[in-house]
Design a protein around this motif. Structure first.
Motif, PDB file in Angstrom:
ATOM      1  N   PHE A  72      17.648  31.349  54.393  1.00 19.83           N
ATOM      2  CA  PHE A  72      16.576  30.482  54.887  1.00 19.83           C
ATOM      3  C   PHE A  72      15.374  31.338  55.239  1.00 19.83           C
ATOM      4  N   ARG A  73      14.239  30.924  54.711  1.00 23.18           N
ATOM      5  CA  ARG A  73      13.033  31.728  54.852  1.00 23.18           C
ATOM      6  C   ARG A  73      11.837  30.899  55.285  1.00 23.18           C
ATOM      7  N   ARG A  74      10.870  31.576  55.897  1.00 21.08           N
ATOM      8  CA  ARG A  74       9.531  31.004  56.100  1.00 21.08           C
ATOM      9  C   ARG A  74       8.656  31.727  55.086  1.00 21.08           C
ATOM     10  N   LEU A 120      19.808  47.261  45.921  1.00 21.30           N
ATOM     11  CA  LEU A 120      19.001  47.429  47.135  1.00 21.30           C
ATOM     12  C   LEU A 120      17.564  46.984  46.889  1.00 21.30           C
ATOM     13  N   HIS A 121      17.058  46.173  47.795  1.00 20.09           N
ATOM     14  CA  HIS A 121      15.689  45.658  47.674  1.00 20.09           C
ATOM     15  C   HIS A 121      15.171  45.293  49.058  1.00 20.09           C
ATOM     16  N   GLN A 122      13.881  45.016  49.125  1.00 20.06           N
ATOM     17  CA  GLN A 122      13.269  44.432  50.317  1.00 20.06           C
ATOM     18  C   GLN A 122      12.870  43.003  49.987  1.00 20.06           C
ATOM     19  N   ASP A 123      12.838  42.129  50.985  1.00 20.48           N
ATOM     20  CA  ASP A 123      12.317  40.769  50.810  1.00 20.48           C
ATOM     21  C   ASP A 123      10.894  40.778  51.357  1.00 20.48           C
ATOM     22  N   ARG A 124       9.919  40.818  50.441  1.00 19.92           N
ATOM     23  CA  ARG A 124       8.531  40.931  50.914  1.00 19.92           C
ATOM     24  C   ARG A 124       7.598  39.994  50.180  1.00 19.92           C
ATOM     25  N   TYR A 143      15.726  47.638  53.649  1.00 19.21           N
ATOM     26  CA  TYR A 143      16.373  47.573  52.339  1.00 19.21           C
ATOM     27  C   TYR A 143      17.802  47.060  52.504  1.00 19.21           C
ATOM     28  N   HIS A 144      18.225  46.217  51.586  1.00 17.28           N
ATOM     29  CA  HIS A 144      19.561  45.641  51.672  1.00 17.28           C
ATOM     30  C   HIS A 144      20.030  45.219  50.279  1.00 17.28           C
ATOM     31  N   GLY A 145      21.326  45.039  50.146  1.00 18.70           N
ATOM     32  CA  GLY A 145      21.894  44.610  48.870  1.00 18.70           C
ATOM     33  C   GLY A 145      23.322  44.139  49.074  1.00 18.70           C
TER      34      GLY A 145
END
Ligand code: MD3
Ligand code: FE
Length: 217
Positions: free
Chosen positions: A213-215, A134-138, A190-192
């Motif tokens: 895909f990210r900005r 589990l993590h955040q994309d930040r 949070y996701h994993g």
């Protein structure tokens, strides 16, 4: 003549499935173009091969990663960040294939995020047993842009944990061709991914490939 009947339905396929506020599951959204998406994968990975990154805490990740596009996500003992050059080659990451970027834009627009222009695509490869805790994309500059994820190959159990690490995550099966758009209130959720179950996929064999895909800038 059945085509005429279906043509009158306003975009009945694919189904948009709300997962949480701002998070939309587009089941099978990428299925019809799976061959086109995968036909360029080996070329991308020939330039920037998959590798097991090390976390700042010193753990080697079970997921193998690479990137394409102007920026790529990396981790090492110094931290997580986006960089313009692949640390393995010292060269720019491979170009983002046009068919990949177009799919990401189309998926984002379908979920209500017009004008999404990804500048980074993280490629994650899961072999049996590989997982993502589990993590955040930040690490991105602008959280107003969504993240678009495309699942290919073996199915995975996606864990969606809400806005605290302590919240018990809900579980979602993500299969080949599924696309998820994460924006708005879900952008920092949070996701994993649970440990990948063994299996054999007709196109990808014993693995799952996830494109996110990210900005980033
Ligand atoms: C929810 N990848 O690369 S994709 C990641 O399946 C990552 O490889 C997983 O988490 C994978 O960072 C999950 C779904 C996903 C991606 C980004 C998100 C869900 C997200 C960002 C915010 C909230
Ligand atoms: Fe993530």
């Amino acid at each position: 003549m059945t085509a005429d009947l279906f043509d009158q339905l306003p975009s009945a396929f694919p189904a948009l499935e709300p997962m949480a506020p701002g998070a939309t599951l587009l089941r099978a959204f990428a299925l019809a173009e799976d061959g086109a998406l995968l036909s360029v994968l080996d070329g991308v990975l020939a330039q920037s091969p998959l590798r097991h990154l090390v976390t700042p805490g010193g753990q080697t990740m079970s997921v193998a990663m690479s990137n394409c596009g102007p920026l790529g996500w990396v981790s090492d003992r110094r931290g997580y960040r986006y960089v313009a050059l692949d640390p393995l080659s010292g060269l720019p990451w491979p170009a983002m294939p046009a068919a990949w970027a177009e799919l990401a834009r189309r998926a984002a627009a379908s979920a209500g995020f017009d004008g999404f222009e990804p500048d980074a695509c993280l490629i994650n490869q899961y072999q049996p047993g590989a997982r993502l805790s589990l993590h955040q994309d930040r690490d991105e500059q602008d959280f107003s842009a969504p993240i678009v994820s495309v699942s290919l190959g073996l199915p995975a159990v996606f864990l969606f944990g809400g806005d605290s690490r302590a919240a018990r995550p809900s579980r979602w099966r993500l299969a080949h061709g599924d696309v998820v758009v994460w924006g708005g209130p879900s952008r920092l959720a949070y996701h994993g991914v649970g440990p990948l179950a063994d299996g054999e996929h007709p196109l990808l064999g014993r693995r799952r490939i996830n494109l996110t895909f990210r900005r980033a800038s």
